[in-house]
Motif scaffolding. Sequence first.
Motif, PDB file in Angstrom:
ATOM      1  N   PHE A   1       0.827  -1.215   0.000  1.00  0.00           N
ATOM      2  CA  PHE A   1       0.000   0.000   0.000  1.00  0.00           C
ATOM      3  C   PHE A   1       0.857   1.259   0.000  1.00  0.00           C
ATOM      4  N   VAL A   2       2.086   1.153   0.516  1.00  0.00           N
ATOM      5  CA  VAL A   2       3.020   2.277   0.434  1.00  0.00           C
ATOM      6  C   VAL A   2       3.284   2.611  -1.039  1.00  0.00           C
ATOM      7  N   ALA A   3       3.498   1.561  -1.850  1.00  0.00           N
ATOM      8  CA  ALA A   3       3.738   1.754  -3.288  1.00  0.00           C
ATOM      9  C   ALA A   3       2.529   2.408  -3.962  1.00  0.00           C
ATOM     10  N   LYS A   4       1.344   1.989  -3.573  1.00  0.00           N
ATOM     11  CA  LYS A   4       0.129   2.583  -4.151  1.00  0.00           C
ATOM     12  C   LYS A   4       0.045   4.069  -3.815  1.00  0.00           C
ATOM     13  N   LEU A   5       0.359   4.406  -2.580  1.00  0.00           N
ATOM     14  CA  LEU A   5       0.315   5.812  -2.178  1.00  0.00           C
ATOM     15  C   LEU A   5       1.318   6.653  -2.959  1.00  0.00           C
ATOM     16  N   LYS A   6       2.498   6.108  -3.217  1.00  0.00           N
ATOM     17  CA  LYS A   6       3.516   6.841  -3.969  1.00  0.00           C
ATOM     18  C   LYS A   6       3.002   7.220  -5.353  1.00  0.00           C
ATOM     19  N   PHE A   7       2.319   6.255  -6.013  1.00  0.00           N
ATOM     20  CA  PHE A   7       1.830   6.537  -7.357  1.00  0.00           C
ATOM     21  C   PHE A   7       0.587   7.419  -7.333  1.00  0.00           C
ATOM     22  N   TYR A   8      -0.214   7.314  -6.280  1.00  0.00           N
ATOM     23  CA  TYR A   8      -1.329   8.245  -6.141  1.00  0.00           C
ATOM     24  C   TYR A   8      -0.806   9.670  -5.939  1.00  0.00           C
ATOM     25  N   THR A   9       0.277   9.802  -5.179  1.00  0.00           N
ATOM     26  CA  THR A   9       0.887  11.117  -4.974  1.00  0.00           C
ATOM     27  C   THR A   9       1.331  11.711  -6.298  1.00  0.00           C
ATOM     28  N   LEU A  10       2.006  10.894  -7.098  1.00  0.00           N
ATOM     29  CA  LEU A  10       2.476  11.344  -8.407  1.00  0.00           C
ATOM     30  C   LEU A  10       1.300  11.707  -9.307  1.00  0.00           C
ATOM     31  N   LEU A  11       0.250  10.874  -9.278  1.00  0.00           N
ATOM     32  CA  LEU A  11      -0.931  11.120 -10.109  1.00  0.00           C
ATOM     33  C   LEU A  11      -1.628  12.417  -9.693  1.00  0.00           C
ATOM     34  N   LEU A  12      -1.604  12.714  -8.400  1.00  0.00           N
ATOM     35  CA  LEU A  12      -2.229  13.949  -7.912  1.00  0.00           C
ATOM     36  C   LEU A  12      -1.569  15.185  -8.516  1.00  0.00           C
ATOM     37  N   PHE A  13      -0.235  15.181  -8.567  1.00  0.00           N
ATOM     38  CA  PHE A  13       0.469  16.323  -9.146  1.00  0.00           C
ATOM     39  C   PHE A  13       0.177  16.460 -10.637  1.00  0.00           C
ATOM     40  N   ILE A  14       0.092  15.322 -11.314  1.00  0.00           N
ATOM     41  CA  ILE A  14      -0.226  15.372 -12.749  1.00  0.00           C
ATOM     42  C   ILE A  14      -1.645  15.893 -12.948  1.00  0.00           C
ATOM     43  N   ALA A  15      -2.587  15.381 -12.129  1.00  0.00           N
ATOM     44  CA  ALA A  15      -3.988  15.780 -12.251  1.00  0.00           C
ATOM     45  C   ALA A  15      -4.168  17.259 -11.970  1.00  0.00           C
ATOM     46  N   PHE A  16      -3.365  17.801 -11.074  1.00  0.00           N
ATOM     47  CA  PHE A  16      -3.490  19.212 -10.694  1.00  0.00           C
ATOM     48  C   PHE A  16      -3.393  20.113 -11.923  1.00  0.00           C
ATOM     49  N   TRP A  17      -2.546  19.705 -12.895  1.00  0.00           N
ATOM     50  CA  TRP A  17      -2.357  20.511 -14.105  1.00  0.00           C
ATOM     51  C   TRP A  17      -3.130  19.964 -15.302  1.00  0.00           C
ATOM     52  N   LYS A  18      -3.308  18.635 -15.343  1.00  0.00           N
ATOM     53  CA  LYS A  18      -3.879  18.016 -16.538  1.00  0.00           C
ATOM     54  C   LYS A  18      -5.335  17.593 -16.379  1.00  0.00           C
ATOM     55  N   LYS A  19      -5.723  17.126 -15.181  1.00  0.00           N
ATOM     56  CA  LYS A  19      -7.076  16.611 -14.966  1.00  0.00           C
ATOM     57  C   LYS A  19      -7.608  17.106 -13.614  1.00  0.00           C
ATOM     58  N   PRO A  20      -7.767  18.414 -13.442  1.00  0.00           N
ATOM     59  CA  PRO A  20      -8.157  18.956 -12.139  1.00  0.00           C
ATOM     60  C   PRO A  20      -9.472  18.394 -11.609  1.00  0.00           C
ATOM     61  N   GLN A  21     -10.350  17.937 -12.502  1.00  0.00           N
ATOM     62  CA  GLN A  21     -11.635  17.395 -12.060  1.00  0.00           C
ATOM     63  C   GLN A  21     -11.484  16.073 -11.318  1.00  0.00           C
ATOM     64  N   LEU A  22     -10.312  15.458 -11.404  1.00  0.00           N
ATOM     65  CA  LEU A  22     -10.078  14.176 -10.734  1.00  0.00           C
ATOM     66  C   LEU A  22      -9.229  14.305  -9.465  1.00  0.00           C
ATOM     67  N   THR A  23      -8.830  15.515  -9.111  1.00  0.00           N
ATOM     68  CA  THR A  23      -7.995  15.678  -7.913  1.00  0.00           C
ATOM     69  C   THR A  23      -8.738  15.260  -6.643  1.00  0.00           C
ATOM     70  N   THR A  24     -10.037  15.516  -6.609  1.00  0.00           N
ATOM     71  CA  THR A  24     -10.812  15.139  -5.418  1.00  0.00           C
ATOM     72  C   THR A  24     -10.821  13.631  -5.233  1.00  0.00           C
ATOM     73  N   LEU A  25     -11.046  12.893  -6.306  1.00  0.00           N
ATOM     74  CA  LEU A  25     -11.039  11.424  -6.250  1.00  0.00           C
ATOM     75  C   LEU A  25      -9.711  10.904  -5.713  1.00  0.00           C
ATOM     76  N   ILE A  26      -8.621  11.401  -6.278  1.00  0.00           N
ATOM     77  CA  ILE A  26      -7.287  10.937  -5.892  1.00  0.00           C
ATOM     78  C   ILE A  26      -7.005  11.295  -4.436  1.00  0.00           C
ATOM     79  N   SER A  27      -7.332  12.511  -4.066  1.00  0.00           N
ATOM     80  CA  SER A  27      -7.097  12.975  -2.705  1.00  0.00           C
ATOM     81  C   SER A  27      -7.835  12.110  -1.684  1.00  0.00           C
ATOM     82  N   CYS A  28      -9.105  11.832  -1.947  1.00  0.00           N
ATOM     83  CA  CYS A  28      -9.914  11.028  -1.017  1.00  0.00           C
ATOM     84  C   CYS A  28      -9.435   9.582  -0.956  1.00  0.00           C
ATOM     85  N   ARG A  29      -9.020   9.036  -2.088  1.00  0.00           N
ATOM     86  CA  ARG A  29      -8.524   7.655  -2.090  1.00  0.00           C
ATOM     87  C   ARG A  29      -7.272   7.522  -1.246  1.00  0.00           C
TER      88      ARG A  29
END
Length: 352
Positions: free
Chosen positions: A151-179
């Motif tokens: 689950f540590v590995a999953k969190l690392k990639f969710y963290t990375l995805l959050l930064f990408i979403a912030f600029w590319k897919k802002p509508q999905l930041t809430t989903l990633i943040s809550c997960r």
Amino acid sequence: MNACFTTTFLMYLSDNDMALVYLEKSCSFLPQNHWDSNYEFSLNLLLLIGKAAFSCGNLDRAYDALKDIIKEGRCLEDKFEAYHVYVTILSSEGKNEAWTACCDVLSKMGQPIPDKVDNKTSKTMVEETGELLEKISYDDLLEMREMDSEFVAKLKFYTLLLFIAFWKKPQLTTLISCRMIQISLQHGMCKDSVFGFIQYAGMTCNLSKIEEVKYIQEACRIGKAGMSLLKKYGSPVDIMPKAYLFYYGFVAVYLEPLQVCADNMRKSFEVGMSAGESMLAVYSTILSIKIAMFGGENLQACLTEIDYHLEVMHRIQHKLILPYMLEYRETIVFLIGKSASNLKGNCANNLE
């Protein structure tokens, strides 16, 4: 082995150019069948080459080394770090492939990411996550069990995805943040969980309207708890820059003087660059400039700071934040009445 130790030490000292020279020399001594005869050593060596080359701005070499690991790695776990750096580089270049590649890795870990989430679903997720967090105290967080490596590995990639979403897919930041919060509450704590709580607080403050005081107050409580937890883990250099980015960029602006926030954003940049987290460091620059301007700092000093950051972006070939930094530069040039004839400068032109 000595070469890897030496280069790791050099990278710790931020001498990535010299580290890359040592690493490439070591790589030249590998036998042709090194993936069979020296598998673990090859994984570590090529990963270090990928990281050092990225920090030096030699992106082609970084891609080559990381793709070699992704191709030859025997299992997904062996490829995690290579994938992480690979996606980070794609993101720093502003490539859409960064989102696809990161989602692909998470999908392989049993965490599929939807293409879109409607506003009603996002609101429900925020409310449910908020209700869970309202019941949790700082002491509860301290007493949570340690998280398993899966689950540590999953969190690392969710963290990375959050930064990408912030600029590319802002509508999905809430989903990633809550997960990220839900994974930590269900499976325990780790240093990446600490960032999970801080980023959730930051995203809540960023998305809440100013009149929604109760949400901002609760987010500030969670953010402060996260920063206290950060000390428990020794403020690790791989977490501290992004924790400072979200806390002082989005949460502390409601709690601290803006000058304090701007100074800590600069600290996020410095630690990020010294730790080889150049993408995070560059993210910090845009917020530090924004907060400094709102905090009433000298505009000429802000302009000088922007020009320095543009030089850094040129050196490490970071393109994603460039348009935003140039917009701030244009605004400051207008405000102080300078000629905009050389607005972008050589480094900006070279990056485009």
